[in-house]
Scaffold this motif. Structure first.
Motif, PDB file in Angstrom:
ATOM      1  N   LEU A  14       0.846  -1.225   0.146  1.00 62.26           N
ATOM      2  CA  LEU A  14       0.246  -0.164   0.390  1.00 62.26           C
ATOM      3  C   LEU A  14       0.730   1.663  -0.022  1.00 62.26           C
ATOM      4  O   LEU A  14       0.411   2.656  -0.218  1.00 62.26           O
ATOM      5  N   THR A 133     -13.010 -12.101   0.495  1.00 63.52           N
ATOM      6  CA  THR A 133     -12.133 -11.473   1.824  1.00 63.52           C
ATOM      7  C   THR A 133     -12.973 -11.957   3.486  1.00 63.52           C
ATOM      8  O   THR A 133     -13.548 -12.847   3.672  1.00 63.52           O
ATOM      9  N   MET A 142      -8.997  -7.177   5.182  1.00 57.40           N
ATOM     10  CA  MET A 142      -7.533  -7.542   3.857  1.00 57.40           C
ATOM     11  C   MET A 142      -6.468  -7.672   4.736  1.00 57.40           C
ATOM     12  O   MET A 142      -6.738  -6.801   5.467  1.00 57.40           O
ATOM     13  N   ASP A 144      -2.466  -6.302   4.273  1.00 59.68           N
ATOM     14  CA  ASP A 144      -2.022  -5.098   2.936  1.00 59.68           C
ATOM     15  C   ASP A 144      -1.617  -6.048   1.731  1.00 59.68           C
ATOM     16  O   ASP A 144      -1.962  -4.685   0.915  1.00 59.68           O
ATOM     17  N   ALA A 147      -4.625  -6.405  -0.027  1.00 57.83           N
ATOM     18  CA  ALA A 147      -5.525  -4.878  -0.822  1.00 57.83           C
ATOM     19  C   ALA A 147      -3.999  -4.753  -1.859  1.00 57.83           C
ATOM     20  O   ALA A 147      -4.804  -4.217  -3.070  1.00 57.83           O
ATOM     21  N   GLU A 228      -6.349   2.795   4.388  1.00 58.22           N
ATOM     22  CA  GLU A 228      -6.400   1.162   5.584  1.00 58.22           C
ATOM     23  C   GLU A 228      -8.378   1.384   5.676  1.00 58.22           C
ATOM     24  O   GLU A 228      -8.090  -0.023   6.230  1.00 58.22           O
ATOM     25  N   LEU A 230      -9.963   1.503   3.269  1.00 56.12           N
ATOM     26  CA  LEU A 230     -10.483   0.387   1.942  1.00 56.12           C
ATOM     27  C   LEU A 230      -9.306  -0.824   2.325  1.00 56.12           C
ATOM     28  O   LEU A 230     -10.682  -2.056   2.188  1.00 56.12           O
ATOM     29  N   ARG A 231      -8.563  -1.016   3.140  1.00 54.91           N
ATOM     30  CA  ARG A 231      -8.097  -2.579   2.955  1.00 54.91           C
ATOM     31  C   ARG A 231      -9.135  -3.071   4.496  1.00 54.91           C
ATOM     32  O   ARG A 231      -9.015  -4.402   4.833  1.00 54.91           O
ATOM     33  N   ASN A 236     -12.697  -7.289  -2.449  1.00 58.98           N
ATOM     34  CA  ASN A 236     -11.076  -6.625  -3.702  1.00 58.98           C
ATOM     35  C   ASN A 236     -11.790  -6.481  -5.224  1.00 58.98           C
ATOM     36  O   ASN A 236     -10.494  -5.608  -5.815  1.00 58.98           O
ATOM     37  N   ALA A 239     -10.912  -2.363  -4.856  1.00 64.79           N
ATOM     38  CA  ALA A 239     -10.281  -2.010  -4.608  1.00 64.79           C
ATOM     39  C   ALA A 239      -9.262  -2.212  -5.965  1.00 64.79           C
ATOM     40  O   ALA A 239      -8.600  -1.135  -6.342  1.00 64.79           O
TER      41      ALA A 239
END
Length: 346
Positions: A14, A133, A142, A144, A147, A228, A230-231, A236, A239
């Motif tokens: 990331l 996920t 997820m 790092d 993602a 973060e 998003l993670r 998936n 992202a």
């Protein structure tokens, strides 16, 4: 496309994705100005074509050429599964994601017909559907690495020759993830962002709202920046949309976003850099209640408002028709001088 491969070695981190934000090219103001100057010469009153004029200027600015053109539009649909779907947040089982991917491949979905109508191609990216996920109500969705890999995978949608990219998604549970993304990025309450999605109501809607609130609460300490968020509560396919938007900007390809889930994914970039979505327009307004709220935050006016809530890039692809019409008028209309038509009196 083949399912997303897994690897013991990270495809990216990331931090590498964050670094890309510093490399995004800005607008080509010369091309945009050329579009404005031509519009003033065309055989029509100033502003008579409304947003079509604005959209042509936007296309020229981000394609970095005048006149702009749409000869090879592409619709990219990313498909992914979500662990949170096991909590009964959708009206459909997760098996539907893979079944719909097969329908896309067979040419039987709405987006197939809409791509044919705009003479565009469709790419469907199946992202490890047998490896959903994690349930984000229990911790991060997820790692790092995962993602970053999904973002890097999405960047493959932008290939040489593509001059306009429409983005969409397919994934049971992704409106739940989208609502959690928006809550994590922009605050408020879960009920502000949660809607019926595939048609849930009653107790199912209560479960969905609770899952969004719980997911953000559980992961809040890790939400140190938009990536973060998003993670921890994304997915998936969401992202991958982030990756496609980044790659399009780097390649000077304008982007058309679809509905709520797609726009929520894009909003990760907006939250990281207010200029990161300047090369994007929103194809349509979804009746999903969080979409209008999100559009106001990111400052985007949708091209269409037809009550569509299908996903799969359908609204974004339909909007290509409007963009093609805008380009056709801009490039095909005669100027006052060419047509020997008197211009406006002083």
């Amino acid at each position: 496309m083949k399912p997303m491969a897994t690897s013991a070695k990270p495809a990216a981190s990331l931090n590498e994705i964050r670094a890309l934000l510093r490399e995004l090219p800005g607008p080509d103001l010369e091309s945009g100005t050329a579009a404005v100057l031509r519009e003033r010469q065309l055989t029509k009153p100033a502003g008579a074509l409304g947003r079509l004029e604005e959209l042509v200027q936007w296309l020229a600015t981000w394609q970095a050429k005048h006149p702009p053109f749409i000869n090879h539009p592409r619709t990219a649909v990313f498909a992914g599964n979500h662990g949170v779907a096991a909590r009964g947040v959708s009206a459909y089982p997760t098996a539907v994601t893979a079944q719909m991917v097969e329908n896309f491949i067979a040419g039987g979905a709405a987006v197939n017909q809409l791509c044919a109508a705009v003479d565009g191609d469709l790419r469907v990216y199946e992202m490890a559907l047998d490896q959903p996920t994690q349930d984000f109500t229990e911790g991060p969705a997820m790692t790092d690495e995962a993602a970053a890999r999904a973002i890097a995978y999405g960047m493959m949608a932008v290939e040489p020759g593509v001059d306009l990219l429409a983005l969409g998604e397919m994934g049971i549970g992704n409106s739940t993830a989208a609502a959690a993304l928006c809550l994590g990025l922009f605050g408020g309450e879960a009920k502000d962002w949660v809607g019926p999605g595939t048609g849930v109501e009653g107790e199912a809607l209560v479960r969905k709202t609770a899952a969004v609130a719980e997911g953000v609460a559980v992961n809040k300490p890790a939400m140190t920046d938009p990536f973060e968020v998003l993670r921890t509560v994304g997915g998936n396919e969401l992202a991958a949309i982030v990756g496609a938007i980044l790659a399009a900007r780097l390649a000077r390809v304008p982007v058309v976003l679809d509905g709520f889930a797609c726009t929520a994914a894009a909003a990760v970039l907006y939250a990281a850099d207010r200029r990161a979505l300047d090369h994007c327009v929103v194809g349509h307004r979804s009746p999903e209640p969080g979409h209008s709220r999100l559009l106001e935050i990111i400052g985007k006016q949708p091209i269409l408002d037809l009550g569509m809530r299908l996903g799969e890039g359908s609204g974004a692809t339909l909007a290509i028709q409007i963009l093609k019409g805008a380009v056709a008028c801009h490039t095909g209309m005669a100027t006052f001088e060419e047509a020997k038509v008197s211009g406006r009196s002083a």
